[in-house]
Scaffold this active site. Structure first.
Site, short mmCIF file in Angstrom:
data_model
loop_
_atom_site.label_atom_id
_atom_site.label_comp_id
_atom_site.label_asym_id
_atom_site.label_seq_id
_atom_site.Cartn_x
_atom_site.Cartn_y
_atom_site.Cartn_z
N MET A 285 61.23 71.12 -41.34
CA MET A 285 62.29 70.12 -41.46
C MET A 285 61.75 68.73 -41.79
SD MET A 285 64.73 72.14 -41.01
CE MET A 285 66.20 71.18 -40.75
N HIS B 191 65.57 77.85 -49.55
CA HIS B 191 66.71 77.00 -49.19
C HIS B 191 67.97 77.88 -49.15
CE1 HIS B 191 69.03 73.35 -48.78
NE2 HIS B 191 69.88 73.85 -49.65
C1 GRF Z 1 66.47 78.92 -43.24
O1 GRF Z 1 67.86 78.98 -43.40
C2 GRF Z 1 65.81 78.39 -44.48
O2 GRF Z 1 66.49 78.72 -45.65
C3 GRF Z 1 65.87 76.90 -44.26
O3 GRF Z 1 65.67 76.72 -42.89
C4 GRF Z 1 66.08 77.89 -42.19
C5 GRF Z 1 64.90 78.33 -41.39
O4 GRF Z 1 65.18 79.46 -40.58
N1 GRF Z 1 64.90 76.23 -45.09
P1 GRF Z 1 63.99 80.23 -39.90
O5 GRF Z 1 63.25 79.21 -39.05
O6 GRF Z 1 63.12 80.77 -40.99
O7 GRF Z 1 64.62 81.30 -39.08
#
Ligand code: GRF
Length: 202
Positions: free
Chosen positions: A92, A111
């Site tokens: 993030m 994404h």
């Molecule tokens: C996913 O929806 C991905 O597309 C986005 O962040 C979320 C991460 O989920 N970039 P996780 O931590 O992989 O379960």
């Protein structure tokens, strides 16, 4: 003989995409090894999972550090682990130019929308609120914009039949877990080049 690709995974939370990549590596579907899992959040569930799998992990908190300063610490850790590809998996943070320039065309992200629609946070809610009938997910190379690099692969997900944004998110997520390992597998095993906005294979 070329050496096996060494992946660095960057995550901030749950880590389900990391686990999908890890399973593909473990099963041999992706010819690579996971050299390091990095999180900017100490105690993120994803990093706990990585530890329990016996992978090398490091938490590099971003609090109290300027973006570039934090990024350079992450780059240093990735270099020490001799990482050559970086998979963002729910990381993030927007990468600074210094980070992107350190690994040109070697940083990949997933994404949860069909880019260029709905970049940024809460993409699934954005799509739901907009009323689209089809959404999906996108794997792309990372540049220093927001979800803006050349597209590697996309998968569509129908919105019809979903009761709310949560249900749509779950549908998209299960596609993410298929698309990301498949796209990484192709990037690592096939010839490709960037042509404008496109990653062209072959
Ligand atoms: C996913 O929806 C991905 O597309 C986005 O962040 C979320 C991460 O989920 N970039 P996780 O931590 O992989 O379960």
């Amino acid at each position: 003989m070329t050496r096996t690709a060494r992946l660095g995974i960057l995550l901030s939370g749950r880590g389900s995409n990391f686990q999908a990549l890890q399973r593909a590596v473990a099963s041999g579907d992706i010819e690579a090894e996971i050299a390091l899992v990095v999180s900017n959040v100490e105690g993120a569930p994803g990093i706990e999972t990585a530890r329990s799998l016996g992978l090398a992990t490091v938490a590099i908190p971003h609090e109290g550090r300027k973006r570039r300063e934090h990024d350079l610490l992450v780059v240093e850790a990735l270099r020490e682990a001799e990482v050559d590809w970086i998979c963002l998996a729910g990381y993030m943070r927007i990468l600074s130019p210094a980070f992107v320039e350190a690994f040109p065309e070697r940083i990949v992200n997933i994404h949860p929308s069909l880019l260029p629609s709905f970049p940024g946070l809460h993409a699934q809610e954005q799509a739901w609120d907009y009323g689209v009938r089809v959404s999906g997910c996108t794997v792309h190379l990372v540049d220093d914009g927001l979800d803006s690099g050349p597209i590697v692969a996309q998968a569509t997900v129908p919105v019809d039949g979903c009761a709310d944004a949560e249900e749509l998110s779950a549908r998209i997520l299960s596609q993410e877990h298929v698309l990301y390992p498949r796209a990484m597998g192709r990037l690592l095993s096939e010839r490709w080049r960037v042509a404008g906005r496109r990653v062209v294979f072959g």
